[in-house]
Scaffold this active site. Structure first.
Site, PDB file in Angstrom:
ATOM      1  N   HIS A  93      -3.509 -80.984 -51.585  1.00  0.00           N
ATOM      2  CA  HIS A  93      -3.500 -81.526 -52.943  1.00  0.00           C
ATOM      3  C   HIS A  93      -2.119 -82.017 -53.370  1.00  0.00           C
ATOM      4  O   HIS A  93      -1.889 -82.287 -54.552  1.00  0.00           O
ATOM      5  CB  HIS A  93      -3.995 -80.464 -53.930  1.00  0.00           C
ATOM      6  CG  HIS A  93      -4.649 -81.027 -55.147  1.00  0.00           C
ATOM      7  ND1 HIS A  93      -5.913 -81.570 -55.140  1.00  0.00           N
ATOM      8  CD2 HIS A  93      -4.224 -81.142 -56.412  1.00  0.00           C
ATOM      9  CE1 HIS A  93      -6.231 -81.982 -56.344  1.00  0.00           C
ATOM     10  NE2 HIS A  93      -5.223 -81.737 -57.142  1.00  0.00           N
ATOM     11  N   ASP A 163      -4.810 -75.128 -63.532  1.00  0.00           N
ATOM     12  CA  ASP A 163      -6.005 -75.700 -64.144  1.00  0.00           C
ATOM     13  C   ASP A 163      -7.104 -75.966 -63.124  1.00  0.00           C
ATOM     14  O   ASP A 163      -8.287 -75.953 -63.451  1.00  0.00           O
ATOM     15  CB  ASP A 163      -5.656 -77.013 -64.858  1.00  0.00           C
ATOM     16  CG  ASP A 163      -4.885 -76.776 -66.144  1.00  0.00           C
ATOM     17  OD1 ASP A 163      -4.969 -75.663 -66.697  1.00  0.00           O
ATOM     18  OD2 ASP A 163      -4.195 -77.704 -66.606  1.00  0.00           O
ATOM     19  N   GLU A 279      -2.801 -74.902 -74.395  1.00  0.00           N
ATOM     20  CA  GLU A 279      -2.443 -76.174 -73.777  1.00  0.00           C
ATOM     21  C   GLU A 279      -2.592 -77.270 -74.831  1.00  0.00           C
ATOM     22  O   GLU A 279      -2.749 -76.995 -76.020  1.00  0.00           O
ATOM     23  CB  GLU A 279      -3.308 -76.472 -72.544  1.00  0.00           C
ATOM     24  CG  GLU A 279      -2.900 -75.701 -71.310  1.00  0.00           C
ATOM     25  CD  GLU A 279      -3.411 -76.321 -70.020  1.00  0.00           C
ATOM     26  OE1 GLU A 279      -3.872 -77.483 -70.049  1.00  0.00           O
ATOM     27  OE2 GLU A 279      -3.344 -75.643 -68.974  1.00  0.00           O
TER      28      GLU A 279
END
Length: 537
Positions: A93, A163, A279
């Site tokens: 990723h 997340d 957030e």
């Protein structure tokens, strides 16, 4: 025998095509030939990452069955008369090729690949939960979603998250690992008790605050430069059952940041007197307004967001996103606790959007969006992401110059723009991670995707240029940002990034990876056969 022959042929091909000065027996004597793949499909997978911005040409891919396999390969690279590079890869990723290598071997740490299944290799070690001591031991390539599934069997869960849960433990700990819980629990690197690490010398060492502490702190946030994490001991807490997920809107940036900073200042309060997650994000695209609340259809939602006018604020709206965890025992008090916290905030009246969902569903929320994007062919596209830590004292300047300036409301946004603050005292200064020198700093994450849909403002060239303009603006304005998941191309940029930590970072490299074998995709140190050299790209 077939595997040895295939590997021998592949090494000979490397020698012919790239001039590799390597004795094939150096790899054959490792005893890992059954797990060292040269399959073209395997090599192709290891040559790309989520960013889609770079391509590498690895020689082979190791699918380790144990930490000892990792150590044997790295030791072979370290002892080789000519050397080769080694890069650990989790879920792939990374954005800018950080987990890739050319003219070397990729160690595929995560176990979900088709090649591992073909070779009959599962996960090297299953997660082991120690319920009494409130921690779990996990393989470095374990994905966080699988860590969660294992700990939930005991009613427990890690304290700090990212997340997106389809990331490897070793990958996030090599950076920091942040999400909306970081204001309270700190990043993931602040919630680790112990590590097993294979250094650049091929040594397999256990380290913690008490034992081999310099290696422990070096590896946490160390961008893979000092060792490969093969085991991590992660702190746990009782897992909540449900989450009250709340979003409220602001048109005034200073009010928005004031309320965010107030909420993270409550980190020392009891659970009933603070939110569990804080957030936020900026809405700079009018097209996002109508689908902004797609996850928030419930009878509690009082108004339509399309009725809000943001033109008086440069066309930008700001969303505060918070959660409150609860279970059966405190379900009767959740409304009262949430209302008490919301009354202290100054959001736009009648813009409270809420939904209740299981804790696991909230943590895994991004994966659901991934599945939707995959179904539309919009996941495997270039991702020119830019993640910045911005000091609190300059966040208003960043808003004016970037959200209302460079980005503006004329561009269509192909991804979320996160913005939320964190407390520096939740970060351990002894680790390799770098943050601004202020008590509070913000993450600003431009998580955009490059699309080939005929819109110039969504092309890779346009978005990459926009990222450069943002960094140039910060430099010209004297905003001392730090990149998260950093990517630099010159030695001076890396020195500036690490600042006062550079000398220590440099010395740790000499100690733990003197031949610069590991994580060359970061482009910090150039591979060298001279153990005393530490040159840069």
């Amino acid at each position: 025998m077939a595997a040895k022959l295939l590997l021998m042929l592949a090494i000979c091909r490397w020698i012919v095509t790239v001039g590799l000065m390597l004795d094939p027996t150096e790899l054959l004597l490792l005893g890992v030939e059954e797990r060292l793949s040269v399959d073209p499909l395997d090599l192709e997978s290891a040559s790309l990452d989520f960013g889609g911005l770079h391509r590498a040409e690895p020689w082979g891919v190791l699918h380790p069955a144990s930490a000892q396999d990792v150590a044997r390969l790295v030791k072979a690279a370290y002892d080789s008369s000519h050397g080769f590079t080694v890069s650990a890869r989790g879920h792939g990723h990374s954005i800018n090729g950080q987990a890739m290598t050319t003219n070397g071997v990729v160690i595929q740490m995560s176990s979900g690949s088709g090649e591992r299944r073909r070779l009959g290799i599962g996960r090297p070690v299953a997660p082991r939960v120690y319920e009494k001591f409130m921690y779990v031991d996990v393989w470095g390539g374990e994905l966080w979603i699988d860590v969660l599934r294992s700990t939930l069997e005991y009613g427990l869960a890690p304290k700090s998250w990212t997340d997106y849960l389809y990331l490897s433990v070793g990958g996030t700990l090599s950076n920091a690992g942040i999400s909306g819980q970081a204001f309270n629990h700190g990043p993931q690197i602040s919630n680790v008790y112990e590590l097993d690490v294979v250094t650049g010398k091929g040594e397999l060492l256990t380290c913690s605050e008490e034992d081999n502490s310099d290696l422990f702190h070096a590896v946490l946030g160390g961008l893979g430069q000092f060792g490969i994490i093969t085991r991590a001991r992660i702190a746990l807490e009782p897992a909540p059952q449900m989450v009250r997920w709340i979003r409220v809107l602001y048109s005034n940036f200073s009010t928005f940041t004031h309320d965010q900073e107030y909420l993270i200042s409550l980190h020392g309060q009891s659970d009933s007197q603070k939110f569990d997650y804080v957030e936020g994000f900026a809405i700079v695209d009018d097209g996002l307004i109508n689908n902004w609340r797609s996850s928030f259809f419930s009878p509690r939602n009082p108004v339509k967001i399309s009725s809000i006018d943001a033109k008086g604020n440069g066309g930008v709206l700001y969303c505060l996103e918070v959660t409150k965890n609860y279970g059966d025992l405190d379900a009767d008090t959740i409304d009262e606790e949430v209302d008490a916290l919301l009354t202290k905030l100054n959001f736009i009246p009648n813009t409270v959007f809420t939904t209740d969902l299981p804790y696991v569903d909230f943590l895994d929320r991004v994966h659901k969006a991934e599945l939707t994007l995959r179904s539309k062919g919009l996941w495997d596209v270039p991702h020119p992401w830019l993640n910045l830590f911005v000091p609190k004292s300059r966040i208003a300047d960043f808003d004016r110059g970037v959200f209302k300036g460079i980005l503006g409301s004329k561009n269509k946004t192909s991804g979320p723009i996160l913005i939320y603050p964190m407390n520096k005292n939740k970060w351990d200064e002894k680790t390799s991670a770098v943050t601004p020198e202020e008590d509070v700093f913000y993450l600003v994450a431009l998580l955009r995707s490059a699309l080939d849909n005929g819109d110039e403002t969504q092309t890779l060239d346009y978005l990459s240029d926009q990222n450069r303009r943002i960094l140039r603006f910060c430099g010209d304005a004297g905003i001392n940002v730090k990149q998260y998941l950093p990517h630099y191309t010159t030695q001076q940029q890396w020195r500036d990034h690490f600042g006062h930590k550079w000398a220590q970072f440099y010395q740790r490299k000499l100690e733990f990876d003197p031949r610069h074998i590991l994580a060359t995709g970061q482009r910090i140190f150039k591979p060298s056969c001279n153990p005393t050299s530490a040159s840069w790209y």
